[in-house]
Design an enzyme around this catalytic site. Structure first.
Site, PDB file in Angstrom:
ATOM      1  N   ASP A  61       4.751  -3.033  -8.055  1.00  0.00           N
ATOM      2  CA  ASP A  61       4.416  -2.318  -9.285  1.00  0.00           C
ATOM      3  C   ASP A  61       3.841  -0.977  -8.835  1.00  0.00           C
ATOM      4  O   ASP A  61       2.766  -0.938  -8.217  1.00  0.00           O
ATOM      5  CB  ASP A  61       3.399  -3.104 -10.116  1.00  0.00           C
ATOM      6  CG  ASP A  61       3.024  -2.393 -11.408  1.00  0.00           C
ATOM      7  OD1 ASP A  61       3.190  -1.148 -11.503  1.00  0.00           O
ATOM      8  OD2 ASP A  61       2.551  -3.077 -12.332  1.00  0.00           O
ATOM      9  N   ASN A  88      12.692   5.587  -7.534  1.00  0.00           N
ATOM     10  CA  ASN A  88      13.549   5.562  -8.730  1.00  0.00           C
ATOM     11  C   ASN A  88      12.824   5.039  -9.970  1.00  0.00           C
ATOM     12  O   ASN A  88      13.171   5.420 -11.085  1.00  0.00           O
ATOM     13  CB  ASN A  88      14.777   4.693  -8.426  1.00  0.00           C
ATOM     14  CG  ASN A  88      15.529   4.315  -9.680  1.00  0.00           C
ATOM     15  OD1 ASN A  88      16.305   5.096 -10.208  1.00  0.00           O
ATOM     16  ND2 ASN A  88      15.275   3.104 -10.190  1.00  0.00           N
ATOM     17  N   TYR A 164       7.552  12.213 -21.382  1.00  0.00           N
ATOM     18  CA  TYR A 164       8.595  12.002 -20.371  1.00  0.00           C
ATOM     19  C   TYR A 164       9.023  13.295 -19.681  1.00  0.00           C
ATOM     20  O   TYR A 164       9.007  13.381 -18.438  1.00  0.00           O
ATOM     21  CB  TYR A 164       9.804  11.320 -21.008  1.00  0.00           C
ATOM     22  CG  TYR A 164      10.918  11.012 -20.030  1.00  0.00           C
ATOM     23  CD1 TYR A 164      10.736  10.085 -19.004  1.00  0.00           C
ATOM     24  CD2 TYR A 164      12.157  11.661 -20.121  1.00  0.00           C
ATOM     25  CE1 TYR A 164      11.758   9.802 -18.105  1.00  0.00           C
ATOM     26  CE2 TYR A 164      13.183  11.376 -19.231  1.00  0.00           C
ATOM     27  CZ  TYR A 164      12.977  10.453 -18.224  1.00  0.00           C
ATOM     28  OH  TYR A 164      13.985  10.174 -17.325  1.00  0.00           O
ATOM     29  N   LYS A 168       8.516  14.599 -15.535  1.00  0.00           N
ATOM     30  CA  LYS A 168       9.545  14.910 -14.538  1.00  0.00           C
ATOM     31  C   LYS A 168       9.347  16.334 -13.988  1.00  0.00           C
ATOM     32  O   LYS A 168       9.648  16.604 -12.823  1.00  0.00           O
ATOM     33  CB  LYS A 168      10.940  14.725 -15.141  1.00  0.00           C
ATOM     34  CG  LYS A 168      11.264  13.260 -15.507  1.00  0.00           C
ATOM     35  CD  LYS A 168      11.235  12.323 -14.297  1.00  0.00           C
ATOM     36  CE  LYS A 168      11.758  10.935 -14.650  1.00  0.00           C
ATOM     37  NZ  LYS A 168      11.737   9.989 -13.516  1.00  0.00           N
ATOM     38  N   THR A 199      21.519   3.077 -19.813  1.00  0.00           N
ATOM     39  CA  THR A 199      20.601   2.079 -19.254  1.00  0.00           C
ATOM     40  C   THR A 199      19.584   1.699 -20.330  1.00  0.00           C
ATOM     41  O   THR A 199      19.518   2.317 -21.398  1.00  0.00           O
ATOM     42  CB  THR A 199      19.827   2.633 -18.035  1.00  0.00           C
ATOM     43  OG1 THR A 199      18.949   3.669 -18.498  1.00  0.00           O
ATOM     44  CG2 THR A 199      20.745   3.172 -16.958  1.00  0.00           C
TER      45      THR A 199
HETATM   46  N1  LIG Z   1      19.254   6.777 -17.629  1.00  0.00           N
HETATM   47  C1  LIG Z   1      19.260   8.108 -17.669  1.00  0.00           C
HETATM   48  O1  LIG Z   1      20.024   8.728 -18.416  1.00  0.00           O
HETATM   49  C2  LIG Z   1      18.325   8.886 -16.784  1.00  0.00           C
HETATM   50  C3  LIG Z   1      18.420  10.288 -16.803  1.00  0.00           C
HETATM   51  C4  LIG Z   1      17.586  11.040 -15.987  1.00  0.00           C
HETATM   52  C5  LIG Z   1      16.709  10.399 -15.143  1.00  0.00           C
HETATM   53  N2  LIG Z   1      16.627   9.023 -15.137  1.00  0.00           N
HETATM   54  C6  LIG Z   1      15.646   8.405 -14.234  1.00  0.00           C
HETATM   55  O2  LIG Z   1      16.312   7.442 -13.425  1.00  0.00           O
HETATM   56  C7  LIG Z   1      15.386   6.419 -13.047  1.00  0.00           C
HETATM   57  C8  LIG Z   1      15.976   5.060 -13.352  1.00  0.00           C
HETATM   58  O3  LIG Z   1      16.121   4.953 -14.758  1.00  0.00           O
HETATM   59  P1  LIG Z   1      17.159   3.965 -15.465  1.00  0.00           P
HETATM   60  O4  LIG Z   1      17.882   4.774 -16.446  1.00  0.00           O
HETATM   61  O5  LIG Z   1      17.867   3.146 -14.485  1.00  0.00           O
HETATM   62  O6  LIG Z   1      16.101   3.085 -16.303  1.00  0.00           O
HETATM   63  P2  LIG Z   1      15.877   1.514 -16.443  1.00  0.00           P
HETATM   64  O7  LIG Z   1      17.168   0.783 -16.529  1.00  0.00           O
HETATM   65  O8  LIG Z   1      14.890   1.382 -17.558  1.00  0.00           O
HETATM   66  O9  LIG Z   1      15.189   1.125 -15.056  1.00  0.00           O
HETATM   67  C9  LIG Z   1      13.915   1.579 -14.748  1.00  0.00           C
HETATM   68  C10 LIG Z   1      13.427   0.778 -13.568  1.00  0.00           C
HETATM   69  O10 LIG Z   1      12.095   1.201 -13.243  1.00  0.00           O
HETATM   70  C11 LIG Z   1      11.285   0.053 -13.157  1.00  0.00           C
HETATM   71  N3  LIG Z   1       9.872   0.322 -13.390  1.00  0.00           N
HETATM   72  C12 LIG Z   1       9.286   0.904 -14.459  1.00  0.00           C
HETATM   73  N4  LIG Z   1       7.964   0.922 -14.295  1.00  0.00           N
HETATM   74  C13 LIG Z   1       7.703   0.355 -13.088  1.00  0.00           C
HETATM   75  C14 LIG Z   1       6.534   0.077 -12.356  1.00  0.00           C
HETATM   76  N5  LIG Z   1       5.314   0.359 -12.837  1.00  0.00           N
HETATM   77  N6  LIG Z   1       6.639  -0.496 -11.137  1.00  0.00           N
HETATM   78  C15 LIG Z   1       7.860  -0.812 -10.637  1.00  0.00           C
HETATM   79  N7  LIG Z   1       9.010  -0.617 -11.294  1.00  0.00           N
HETATM   80  C16 LIG Z   1       8.910  -0.033 -12.511  1.00  0.00           C
HETATM   81  C17 LIG Z   1      11.863  -0.898 -14.187  1.00  0.00           C
HETATM   82  O11 LIG Z   1      11.378  -2.215 -13.974  1.00  0.00           O
HETATM   83  P3  LIG Z   1      11.292  -3.289 -15.194  1.00  0.00           P
HETATM   84  O12 LIG Z   1      12.691  -3.866 -15.359  1.00  0.00           O
HETATM   85  O13 LIG Z   1      10.304  -4.277 -14.683  1.00  0.00           O
HETATM   86  O14 LIG Z   1      10.823  -2.556 -16.407  1.00  0.00           O
HETATM   87  C18 LIG Z   1      13.331  -0.719 -13.868  1.00  0.00           C
HETATM   88  O15 LIG Z   1      13.691  -1.442 -12.725  1.00  0.00           O
HETATM   89  C19 LIG Z   1      14.084   6.726 -13.807  1.00  0.00           C
HETATM   90  O16 LIG Z   1      13.186   7.412 -12.960  1.00  0.00           O
HETATM   91  C20 LIG Z   1      14.546   7.638 -14.928  1.00  0.00           C
HETATM   92  O17 LIG Z   1      13.531   8.486 -15.406  1.00  0.00           O
HETATM   93  C21 LIG Z   1      17.410   8.267 -15.938  1.00  0.00           C
END
Ligand SMILES: NC(=O)c1ccc[n+]([C@@H]2O[C@H](COP(=O)([O-])OP(=O)(O)OC[C@H]3O[C@@H](n4cnc5c(N)ncnc54)[C@H](OP(=O)(O)O)[C@@H]3O)[C@@H](O)[C@H]2O)c1
Length: 241
Positions: A61, A88, A164, A168, A199
């Site tokens: 975490d 990530n 958010y 970033k 996601t």
């Molecule tokens: N999706 C997009 O369009 C997008 C665009 C730009 C940037 N991003 C960035 O890409 C990254 C991945 O996002 P995603 O879209 O794959 O989102 P996601 O499917 O919601 O996955 C987020 C991951 O982060 C984990 N997490 C959150 N808080 C945490 C903590 N305190 N300790 C450990 N793990 C934690 C979540 O774990 P749990 O399952 O336990 O919650 C999950 O595994 C993020 O940094 C996000 O800001 C995403």
């Protein structure tokens, strides 16, 4: 025989993080699946192993110092070093996030995970990264954190989000500071934008696949020794700060 590369991906139980773990694993690397939920973590590890990845679970975490310390100890015991860290894990925080009405706890939570969490994990892993021949750190950011794009009329920067998006921007600034301190080392640290991927983070409204989103992180995780540091990239090239 060359040594197997060791990577840790935070938030790797689902979404883009899972695909980064799968992509790095496909290179023959040993990949730590950092995740806070035991059931989800072990399910992801099992799925990766079925796909042929040398995956191992890392309870993590990023908001919990003891958890992060234990994660570093786990990797030290297992491998004695870390070659690649992909920060990530991230949250958007509850919405809406209009600046004039936001609950400040929402802002604090986004910063705690998306910024402080990255610093906490990076600093815990640095002693292990310093033992690597070619250490790489990738911070998963977003183009919504680009102040240049946020102030460019017509640029696509998503909804107004005072927790958010600035988290970033803060992460980008932190990435630059690390790059400056680490300039005379062999550690390359960069920020990545995955694009708008479907996601949990956005209710699966994204238009790219998580696998497509993972590609830029994989590229930055595999940079050659003369590669860039302290920069911000997406699939198309450099993203303006
Ligand atoms: N999706 C997009 O369009 C997008 C665009 C730009 C940037 N991003 C960035 O890409 C990254 C991945 O996002 P995603 O879209 O794959 O989102 P996601 O499917 O919601 O996955 C987020 C991951 O982060 C984990 N997490 C959150 N808080 C945490 C903590 N305190 N300790 C450990 N793990 C934690 C979540 O774990 P749990 O399952 O336990 O919650 C999950 O595994 C993020 O940094 C996000 O800001 C995403």
């Amino acid at each position: 025989m060359t040594e197997q590369t060791i990577a840790l991906v935070t938030g790797a139980n689902k979404g883009i993080g899972y695909e980064i773990a799968a992509g790095l694993g496909a290179l023959g690397w040993s990949v730590g699946v950092g995740a806070r939920n035991e059931e989800h973590r072990e399910a992801a590890v099992a799925k990766l192993r079925v796909a042929g990845v040398d995956a191992f679970g890392v309870p993590l975490d990023v908001t919990d110092g003891a958890s992060v310390t234990a994660a570093a100890e786990l990797i030290a015991d297992r491998a004695g070093r870390l070659d690649v860290l992909v920060n990530n894990a991230g949250i958007t925080g509850s919405v809406p996030q209009m600046p004039t009405t936001v609950d400040v706890a929402t802002v604090r939570a986004a910063v705690e995970t998306n910024v402080i969490g990255v610093i906490r994990v990076t600093n815990a892993m640095l002693p292990l990264l310093r033992r690597s021949a070619s250490p790489r750190i990738v911070n998963m950011s977003s183009s919504v954190g680009s102040l240049t794009l946020q102030t460019t009329p017509g640029a696509e920067t998503g909804p107004i989000a005072v927790a958010y998006a600035p988290s970033k921007t803060f992460l980008n600034a932190v990435t630059v500071q690390y790059a400056k301190e680490l300039r005379d080392t062999n550690i390359l640290i960069n920020a990545a934008c995955p694009g708008f991927c479907a996601t949990d983070l956005n209710g699966f409204r994204g238009v790219r696949t998580p696998q497509q989103g993972a590609a830029i992180a994989i590229r930055l995780a595999t940079l050659p020794d003369d590669g860039p540091t302290g920069s911000f990239f997406d699939d198309a090239g450099e993203v303006p700060w």
